[in-house]
Scaffold this motif. Sequence first.
Motif, mmCIF file in Angstrom:
data_model
loop_
_atom_site.group_PDB
_atom_site.id
_atom_site.type_symbol
_atom_site.label_atom_id
_atom_site.label_comp_id
_atom_site.label_asym_id
_atom_site.label_seq_id
_atom_site.Cartn_x
_atom_site.Cartn_y
_atom_site.Cartn_z
ATOM 1 N N SER A 140 -0.371 -0.825 -22.843
ATOM 2 C CA SER A 140 -0.983 0.202 -23.383
ATOM 3 C C SER A 140 -0.417 1.371 -23.794
ATOM 4 C CB SER A 140 -2.437 0.338 -22.309
ATOM 5 O OG SER A 140 -1.982 1.167 -21.282
ATOM 6 N N LYS A 150 -17.049 -0.971 -11.722
ATOM 7 C CA LYS A 150 -15.690 -0.435 -11.091
ATOM 8 C C LYS A 150 -15.958 0.747 -10.269
ATOM 9 C CE LYS A 150 -12.842 1.947 -14.038
ATOM 10 N NZ LYS A 150 -11.647 2.192 -14.997
ATOM 11 N N THR A 158 -8.048 -6.557 -18.086
ATOM 12 C CA THR A 158 -6.713 -5.874 -18.465
ATOM 13 C C THR A 158 -6.993 -4.362 -18.126
ATOM 14 O OG1 THR A 158 -7.487 -5.328 -20.834
ATOM 15 C CG2 THR A 158 -6.143 -7.559 -20.324
ATOM 16 N N ASP A 159 -7.629 -3.746 -17.251
ATOM 17 C CA ASP A 159 -8.097 -2.649 -16.924
ATOM 18 C C ASP A 159 -6.877 -2.404 -15.689
ATOM 19 O OD1 ASP A 159 -8.648 -0.368 -15.438
ATOM 20 O OD2 ASP A 159 -10.767 -0.594 -16.105
ATOM 21 N N GLU A 175 -6.501 0.138 -13.656
ATOM 22 C CA GLU A 175 -7.150 0.775 -12.614
ATOM 23 C C GLU A 175 -8.048 -0.385 -11.787
ATOM 24 O OE1 GLU A 175 -10.197 4.344 -11.301
ATOM 25 O OE2 GLU A 175 -9.645 3.986 -13.467
ATOM 26 N N ALA A 231 -17.149 -0.588 -16.400
ATOM 27 C CA ALA A 231 -16.954 0.427 -15.750
ATOM 28 C C ALA A 231 -18.028 0.802 -14.741
ATOM 29 C CB ALA A 231 -17.328 1.426 -16.976
ATOM 30 N N ASN A 241 -13.532 -7.191 -17.298
ATOM 31 C CA ASN A 241 -12.255 -6.435 -18.236
ATOM 32 C C ASN A 241 -11.192 -6.576 -17.292
ATOM 33 O OD1 ASN A 241 -10.820 -4.576 -19.449
ATOM 34 N ND2 ASN A 241 -11.923 -2.824 -19.003
ATOM 35 N N ASP A 257 -0.122 -4.179 -17.658
ATOM 36 C CA ASP A 257 -1.224 -3.514 -18.128
ATOM 37 C C ASP A 257 -0.988 -2.114 -18.677
ATOM 38 O OD1 ASP A 257 -2.657 -6.035 -18.253
ATOM 39 O OD2 ASP A 257 -3.844 -5.498 -16.471
#
Length: 105
Positions: free
Chosen positions: A104, A41, A69-70, A72, A38, A67, A100
Motif C-alpha cells: 500500500s 476489527k 489485506t488490512d 492492522e 471495520a 478484508n 500488505d
Amino acid sequence: MSVTDQLEKAVNLNEQGKVALAVACLDEVIDVVPDEAAYQKFVGLIYQSLGEDSKSYRFLCRAVELNPTDPELQRGLGYHFMDNGEPEVSVGHFRRALADDEGSA
C-alpha cells in the motif's frame, strides 16, 4: 439511531473508558451490518485490549475474512497468537502485515 451514530457513540464510550457499553453498542451495529470489516476489527481490538482472547480472535478472524489485506488486522492476529504462546503462527500474520504495508506504500 443510525449505524453511523451508533458507531460514533461506541467510539466515544470507548475513549471514556466505558468499554463494556462501547462493546454493547458495537454488537448492535454488527447485528445490523455484519459484513463490515471495520466494525468487526474495532470490536476485536477492544476485546484484545481487555485480554479476552477468544472473543478477540473471533472478531478479528471475521474481519480478515472480509478484508484480508488490512495490515492492522494481520498484526492483531499476530499479537493474538503471540499472547497465546503460538509464535510460529504469529510470524505468518506479521509477515503478511508487512507485505500488505509495503503493497500500500
